[in-house]
Motif scaffolding. Sequence first.
Motif, PDB file in Angstrom:
ATOM      1  N   GLY A 265       0.818  -1.206   0.000  1.00  0.00           N
ATOM      2  CA  GLY A 265       0.000   0.000   0.000  1.00  0.00           C
ATOM      3  C   GLY A 265       0.843   1.244   0.000  1.00  0.00           C
ATOM      4  N   SER A 266       0.198   2.369   0.293  1.00  0.00           N
ATOM      5  CA  SER A 266       0.886   3.655   0.321  1.00  0.00           C
ATOM      6  C   SER A 266       0.149   4.592   1.267  1.00  0.00           C
ATOM      7  N   CYS A 267       0.874   5.578   1.801  1.00  0.00           N
ATOM      8  CA  CYS A 267       0.308   6.553   2.733  1.00  0.00           C
ATOM      9  C   CYS A 267       0.638   7.959   2.267  1.00  0.00           C
ATOM     10  N   HIS A 268      -0.371   8.812   2.235  1.00  0.00           N
ATOM     11  CA  HIS A 268      -0.202  10.210   1.881  1.00  0.00           C
ATOM     12  C   HIS A 268      -1.029  11.055   2.853  1.00  0.00           C
ATOM     13  N   PRO A 269      -0.828  12.374   2.898  1.00  0.00           N
ATOM     14  CA  PRO A 269      -1.541  13.195   3.883  1.00  0.00           C
ATOM     15  C   PRO A 269      -3.058  13.108   3.806  1.00  0.00           C
ATOM     16  N   ASP A 285      -8.380  -3.531  -3.061  1.00  0.00           N
ATOM     17  CA  ASP A 285      -7.911  -2.243  -2.561  1.00  0.00           C
ATOM     18  C   ASP A 285      -8.909  -1.640  -1.576  1.00  0.00           C
ATOM     19  N   PHE A 286      -8.396  -1.183  -0.437  1.00  0.00           N
ATOM     20  CA  PHE A 286      -9.148  -0.363   0.507  1.00  0.00           C
ATOM     21  C   PHE A 286      -8.500   1.022   0.506  1.00  0.00           C
ATOM     22  N   VAL A 287      -9.237   2.036   0.045  1.00  0.00           N
ATOM     23  CA  VAL A 287      -8.709   3.394  -0.049  1.00  0.00           C
ATOM     24  C   VAL A 287      -9.399   4.258   1.000  1.00  0.00           C
ATOM     25  N   PHE A 288      -8.593   4.869   1.872  1.00  0.00           N
ATOM     26  CA  PHE A 288      -9.099   5.733   2.936  1.00  0.00           C
ATOM     27  C   PHE A 288      -8.838   7.187   2.571  1.00  0.00           C
ATOM     28  N   ALA A 289      -9.676   8.083   3.088  1.00  0.00           N
ATOM     29  CA  ALA A 289      -9.527   9.508   2.810  1.00  0.00           C
ATOM     30  C   ALA A 289      -9.816  10.307   4.072  1.00  0.00           C
ATOM     31  N   VAL A 290      -9.349  11.564   4.066  1.00  0.00           N
ATOM     32  CA  VAL A 290      -9.590  12.487   5.176  1.00  0.00           C
ATOM     33  C   VAL A 290     -10.821  13.308   4.858  1.00  0.00           C
ATOM     34  N   ARG A 291     -11.697  13.453   5.871  1.00  0.00           N
ATOM     35  CA  ARG A 291     -12.924  14.238   5.716  1.00  0.00           C
ATOM     36  C   ARG A 291     -12.873  15.433   6.677  1.00  0.00           C
ATOM     37  N   ASN A 292     -13.076  16.642   6.124  1.00  0.00           N
ATOM     38  CA  ASN A 292     -13.139  17.870   6.932  1.00  0.00           C
ATOM     39  C   ASN A 292     -11.890  18.085   7.783  1.00  0.00           C
ATOM     40  N   GLU A 293     -10.770  17.557   7.319  1.00  0.00           N
ATOM     41  CA  GLU A 293      -9.475  17.741   7.965  1.00  0.00           C
ATOM     42  C   GLU A 293      -9.381  17.158   9.372  1.00  0.00           C
ATOM     43  N   ASN A 294     -10.426  16.468   9.848  1.00  0.00           N
ATOM     44  CA  ASN A 294     -10.349  15.944  11.218  1.00  0.00           C
ATOM     45  C   ASN A 294     -10.874  14.523  11.385  1.00  0.00           C
ATOM     46  N   ARG A 295     -11.318  13.903  10.299  1.00  0.00           N
ATOM     47  CA  ARG A 295     -11.831  12.536  10.390  1.00  0.00           C
ATOM     48  C   ARG A 295     -11.360  11.733   9.181  1.00  0.00           C
ATOM     49  N   PHE A 296     -11.329  10.419   9.325  1.00  0.00           N
ATOM     50  CA  PHE A 296     -11.019   9.560   8.188  1.00  0.00           C
ATOM     51  C   PHE A 296     -12.175   8.596   7.967  1.00  0.00           C
ATOM     52  N   TYR A 297     -12.218   8.005   6.765  1.00  0.00           N
ATOM     53  CA  TYR A 297     -13.269   7.040   6.447  1.00  0.00           C
ATOM     54  C   TYR A 297     -12.825   6.193   5.256  1.00  0.00           C
ATOM     55  N   LEU A 298     -13.489   5.069   5.064  1.00  0.00           N
ATOM     56  CA  LEU A 298     -13.240   4.214   3.903  1.00  0.00           C
ATOM     57  C   LEU A 298     -14.011   4.785   2.724  1.00  0.00           C
ATOM     58  N   ASP A 351     -14.179  -8.695  13.594  1.00  0.00           N
ATOM     59  CA  ASP A 351     -13.101  -8.258  14.491  1.00  0.00           C
ATOM     60  C   ASP A 351     -12.223  -7.209  13.810  1.00  0.00           C
ATOM     61  N   LEU A 352     -12.889  -6.178  13.308  1.00  0.00           N
ATOM     62  CA  LEU A 352     -12.222  -5.156  12.508  1.00  0.00           C
ATOM     63  C   LEU A 352     -11.573  -4.085  13.387  1.00  0.00           C
ATOM     64  N   ARG A 353     -10.361  -3.691  13.016  1.00  0.00           N
ATOM     65  CA  ARG A 353      -9.729  -2.496  13.579  1.00  0.00           C
ATOM     66  C   ARG A 353      -8.795  -1.924  12.524  1.00  0.00           C
ATOM     67  N   VAL A 354      -8.948  -0.626  12.223  1.00  0.00           N
ATOM     68  CA  VAL A 354      -8.130   0.015  11.206  1.00  0.00           C
ATOM     69  C   VAL A 354      -7.680   1.388  11.691  1.00  0.00           C
ATOM     70  N   GLN A 355      -6.484   1.768  11.268  1.00  0.00           N
ATOM     71  CA  GLN A 355      -5.971   3.120  11.471  1.00  0.00           C
ATOM     72  C   GLN A 355      -5.083   3.469  10.291  1.00  0.00           C
ATOM     73  N   PRO A 356      -5.632   4.236   9.334  1.00  0.00           N
ATOM     74  CA  PRO A 356      -4.870   4.542   8.118  1.00  0.00           C
ATOM     75  C   PRO A 356      -4.040   5.818   8.201  1.00  0.00           C
ATOM     76  N   PHE A 357      -4.157   6.586   9.293  1.00  0.00           N
ATOM     77  CA  PHE A 357      -3.418   7.838   9.427  1.00  0.00           C
ATOM     78  C   PHE A 357      -2.883   7.990  10.851  1.00  0.00           C
ATOM     79  N   ASN A 358      -1.799   8.748  10.978  1.00  0.00           N
ATOM     80  CA  ASN A 358      -1.254   9.151  12.286  1.00  0.00           C
ATOM     81  C   ASN A 358      -0.941   7.971  13.197  1.00  0.00           C
TER      82      ASN A 358
END
Length: 412
Positions: A265-269, A285-298, A351-358
């Motif tokens: 995979g890859s990580c970007h801001p 592929d699971f692609v995550f994005a930042v929403r409103n500069e303070n949340r993430f989502y799939l 048994d899901l747990r994800v953290q795509p940022f920070n």
Amino acid sequence: MVCFRLAPVPGSGLLLLCLVLGAVSSYALELNLTDSENATCLYAKWQMNFTIRYETTDKHNKTVTISDLGAAKYNGSSCGDDQNGPKIAVQFGSGFSWIVNFTEEETSSYSIDSISFSYNTNDSTTFPDAKEKGVFTVSDRVAVRVPLNDIFRCNSLLTLGKNDVVQHYWDVHVQAFVQNGTVSTKEFLCDKDKTLTTVVPIVPTTVPSPTTTPSPKEKPEVGSYSVVNSNGTCLLATMGLQLNITHDKVASVININPNTTNFTGSCHPQTALLRLSSSNIKYLDFVFAVRNENRFYLKEVNVSMYLVNGSVFSIANNNLSYWDAPLGSSYMCNKEQTVSVSGAFQINTFDLRVQPFNVMEGKYSTAQDCSADDDNFLVPIAVGAALAGVLILVLLAYFIGLKRHHAGYEQF
């Protein structure tokens, strides 16, 4: 004479063009180069896309994916001569070009020698606010040797990564030195296709009939996946995955085995990618994005895989909204959840747990549990019930008072 046929992915029909292709995306490129005697001298069919990371004027990194190869031109493609080997040259979009060179090795083999890709950041539509303007080229030495009378085949996903550019290729069929004008039926397989052929037979399980519903499978094994960049671990994911597929009216359920699954995979801001692959899954592929500069989502799920009947199943959806949580935290859900990608493809997670940022020190941050969503859903219900109770009490008081008022008049 040089003619090119643009062949869409299965189910989309065929379009025949010479030299210039129409603006249609998600197509397989198929070309047939002919010599002066109108005999085929080079044949190729393939699919590809490109992911480019660039720096903006405000010192942020952005990522753009180039997958629309419509309106392409093939200036410079040739079958070669005594001084130069065969070459496929493709120009498309706003300043994109792609070239692959072939070299004959003695008299019994040839090599897919090198691949180069160029892009132009002066195109403000594709590269808004790019800090550095100009044409940039990345070149990769491939050096794949193929027997002279064989056609090279690689249905599996091939990836080249260099200097902020990731190139993806799949469904590749190419013969650079066609003998006697006839494309060979003898295939030379890439290593990934050899693994697929020898390890995973095409008929591994019984396919349910079109009129039946697939029987439920046991809970899938939970796997742990991660993505690492120059700063360390940047994405973490732990989950059991169960794929629900409907293809040609046949439904099937597939559990992903993490022990035989590759991940990258890859990580970007603003975006992050987790890609899973195996002998029968070209990519998930699971692609995550930042929403409103303070949340993430799939935001996006893409899949391409081989089914038990040998056909390829591909689905993409870039308009999802699952697994929402604050940046700096992780998202957790131990109960079974369903990600509905399309009517023909759903993913059950366990048994899901994800953290795509920070991600800090390669560990999960505090989790937002999906049960909190259920609790939040109960709050308006409780408030509504309380208001309804108050309203009933007011109405009862009103009718009791009204009854007493009428009773007072009857005494006169």
